[in-house]
Each structure stands twice: as C-alpha cells, then as structure tokens.
Design an enzyme around this catalytic site. Sequence first.
Site, PDB file in Angstrom:
ATOM      1  N   LYS A  80       0.852  -1.195   0.000  1.00 22.87           N
ATOM      2  CA  LYS A  80       0.000   0.000   0.000  1.00 22.87           C
ATOM      3  C   LYS A  80       0.881   1.236   0.000  1.00 22.87           C
ATOM      4  O   LYS A  80       1.938   1.255   0.635  1.00 22.87           O
ATOM      5  CB  LYS A  80      -0.879   0.035   1.254  1.00 22.87           C
ATOM      6  CG  LYS A  80      -2.083   0.946   1.148  1.00 22.87           C
ATOM      7  CD  LYS A  80      -3.183   0.258   0.366  1.00 22.87           C
ATOM      8  CE  LYS A  80      -4.392   1.142   0.168  1.00 22.87           C
ATOM      9  NZ  LYS A  80      -5.472   0.387  -0.510  1.00 22.87           N
ATOM     10  N   GLY A 179     -22.715   4.994   1.981  1.00 18.47           N
ATOM     11  CA  GLY A 179     -21.778   5.525   0.985  1.00 18.47           C
ATOM     12  C   GLY A 179     -22.136   5.042  -0.408  1.00 18.47           C
ATOM     13  O   GLY A 179     -21.992   3.862  -0.714  1.00 18.47           O
ATOM     14  N   VAL A 180     -22.631   5.961  -1.248  1.00 17.84           N
ATOM     15  CA  VAL A 180     -22.965   5.589  -2.634  1.00 17.84           C
ATOM     16  C   VAL A 180     -22.070   6.365  -3.598  1.00 17.84           C
ATOM     17  O   VAL A 180     -22.528   7.120  -4.450  1.00 17.84           O
ATOM     18  CB  VAL A 180     -24.468   5.772  -2.952  1.00 17.84           C
ATOM     19  CG1 VAL A 180     -25.277   4.635  -2.373  1.00 17.84           C
ATOM     20  CG2 VAL A 180     -24.984   7.123  -2.456  1.00 17.84           C
ATOM     21  N   GLY A 181     -20.755   6.173  -3.422  1.00 18.24           N
ATOM     22  CA  GLY A 181     -19.777   6.731  -4.357  1.00 18.24           C
ATOM     23  C   GLY A 181     -19.627   5.759  -5.513  1.00 18.24           C
ATOM     24  O   GLY A 181     -20.590   5.103  -5.933  1.00 18.24           O
ATOM     25  N   VAL A 183     -18.224   2.768  -5.890  1.00 19.23           N
ATOM     26  CA  VAL A 183     -18.578   1.362  -5.667  1.00 19.23           C
ATOM     27  C   VAL A 183     -20.020   1.224  -5.170  1.00 19.23           C
ATOM     28  O   VAL A 183     -20.791   0.410  -5.671  1.00 19.23           O
ATOM     29  CB  VAL A 183     -17.606   0.698  -4.659  1.00 19.23           C
ATOM     30  CG1 VAL A 183     -18.046  -0.744  -4.370  1.00 19.23           C
ATOM     31  CG2 VAL A 183     -16.186   0.713  -5.189  1.00 19.23           C
TER      32      VAL A 183
END
Length: 342
Positions: A80, A179-181, A183
């Site tokens: 990462k 969270g509806v970004g 993905v």
Amino acid sequence: MLFDHPEFDNHSGVHFLSDPSVGLRAIIALHRVRPGVPAVGGIRFRPYPNDDAALTDALRLSAAMTLKVTLAGLPVGGGKTVVIGDPQTQKTPELLRALGREIHALGGRYLGGPDVGTSPRDMDIISEVTGRVGGTTASMGPLGSAPPTAEGVFNAVRALAQFLNGTDDLNTVHVAIQGVGAVGANLASRLAAEGAQLTIADIDAEAARAVTRSLGAAVVGTDEILTIPADILAPCALGSVLSESTIPHLRVRGICGAANNQLATAADAERLRDRGIAFVPDYVASAGGVIAGIGAEGVIPRADAQALIDGIFDRASQIVTMAEREGVPSTAIARRMALDLR
Ligand code: NAI
C-alpha cells in the site's frame, strides 16, 4: 520504533519518501514481497492528523492487501502507498511523477493502482515515468476498478443472503448501503436490478439524490444508516465503522461491503459474532477491483480474472458457514484459509 509498531506484522519493507520540491511525503508499505512477485496495492492520498496515523494506515492496509490477494487466489503479495496531504489542493502532476519515480526505483517490488484520493487519470500521469502502476484509463477505463469491485461485493452479498435465508434470491432482502460513491452506487444498481429493497446514506447529498432518482432507493441520514432495521448492511464509505460504539446498535443480520478495514479493532469481529451478525470480511468482498487490475496488467489471463471474481461467492459462503459452525469470528476463518493457501 518501526519494528515495535503494533501493526508492523513483519513487513518485508517500509519506505518513507520525501521530496520537498513538490510537497511529497509518502509511505510505501510492502507487506509480502518474494523474488519476482510484487506487492500489489492502491495509492491512497489523504490528510492524516499525524505521521503515526499515516504509518498505521499504511501498515494495516498493506497487511489487509496480503489477505485480500491470497484469498482471491492471486499470485502476488500485499502492499500500500499512503500519500500524506489533501488531494484537492496538494495533488499535482509534479508530485505524482515524483512518486512514480520512487515507485520505479523499487525495481518491481511494488505495483500500485488507484485508491481513496487518487483516480485512473492520476495513474495515467504516474505511468509516464514508470510501468509499475495499473488502473490507468487505458487499462481499466475511466471508472477504474469500481465496477469489478462492486461486482465482487454483489457476489458476496448474494452469498450472504443465501447463508441467511437459504436462497440467494434478493427480492425479499433489504440492504442498507453506507456511501454511494463509485462502488456503492454501482452495487446499488446491481442489487436493485435483482429486486432488493435499498436504503442508502451519503454525506454527499447529491450522490444520495442521484441514486434515489435512478433506483428509487430510500434515503436516511448518515447518523441513521448504522441503526436502521435491515437484513444486510453494506459499508461502502470509509473504514473503522464497526466498533465498540456502533456494533451494539446495529439492527441487521449480516454485513458485507467494500470499505477497507471496516472493523475498528480485531475485538470487533468477536463483538459481531457475539451478536450473531454474520460478517463477510471486507478483504474477501472487495477483491474484484484488484483481481481485474491484475488481469488487465497481464499477470493473470483476463478469463481467469473473471473466474476469480465469480469465485468470491463461494469464498464468502465458505467463510460465513464455517464461522457459524465453529462459533468463531469470520475473520479467524479467513486468516486460517489465507495461511493454508500461501
Ligand atoms: P468513493 O470516494 O467514490 O465513495 C465513497 C462515498 O462514501 C462517497 O460518496 C462519500 O461521500 C461517502 N461517505 C464518506 N463518508 C461517509 C459517511 N460517514 N457516511 C456516508 N457516506 C460517506 O469511494 P469508492 O471507490 O466507492 O470506495 C468505497 C470504499 O470501498 C472505500 O473505503 C474504498 O477504500 C473501498 N474500496 C474501493 C475499491 C475500488 O475499486 N474503488 C476497491 C476496494 C475497496
């Protein structure tokens, strides 16, 4: 001291990068690298309250990537990159190229890609100076890894529904999405197409409105999404949402979402087990993006990548079933499987 850090977990290498001329301060954590086998993981760009918070995030996320790639059946290790700064104001082409040169200097030990705060277009810029980055617009399209990630989460949600209801028919299943970004919205479309009932929340009111307009999902406040009654909670925003303070108030039977490191601490897996809430570990559910990315880079054939994304259904199913049978947290089963697969 790094070697004593609670999240160190015998990382193969941790690189601290600094280039004041472009404002670059970053950490590349390589959890598992073997000769000829890169550590793979996204490039996260966000502000941190202090350097230790950035180091902790890098170490935890790269260790989770090793679990993710191993359980997904990919022949790579986990890594990462964390870039410290505000992507809105500090992410410049010069900084991205300087980061790319540092990645290149690692000589193939690391393969990067987009993550929170970076986009496929940023990968295009980094790829001007190194071939050691995937998820460019040329290789993955303008939406990047979000669609295959959502496809994998959708497969895992179906597996969880089957475990909870004895059928993967989603017509009677109520899913709460936090969270509806990129993905979460794609997952919502797939679930709506299969007849699932949806309730969503997002701190970005316009993102929530767009999903409601197109899919007819109910919207609740961000402070309510973790407490409404539903069958399945799908965390698709940020990490550490499942904690000592939130778990007692959950009113769902299962949890399966994309957000990385959903458990605030390892003990939270036991809290979920004690409450009888089935949990698909995020590193199992959200592997679709890295699988597709590895396929696009030619490390594995694309057809194999699709089979591995389809296989997320079986992996999620095995994990929640064995966890219930043995009365242990699902994360313990997943870790044991990962050790067996290595
Ligand atoms: P994104 O940034 O497009 O979407 C996140 C959404 O969550 C945004 O709409 C944001 O407004 C919302 N949000 C933030 N805080 C919130 C809160 N407290 N309550 C409700 N909504 C909130 O990110 P993306 O790409 O959709 O990823 C979502 C999660 O999945 C992240 O944790 C990411 O690390 C993880 N993930 C993403 C992958 C990908 O391929 N994009 C792959 C694997 C994991």
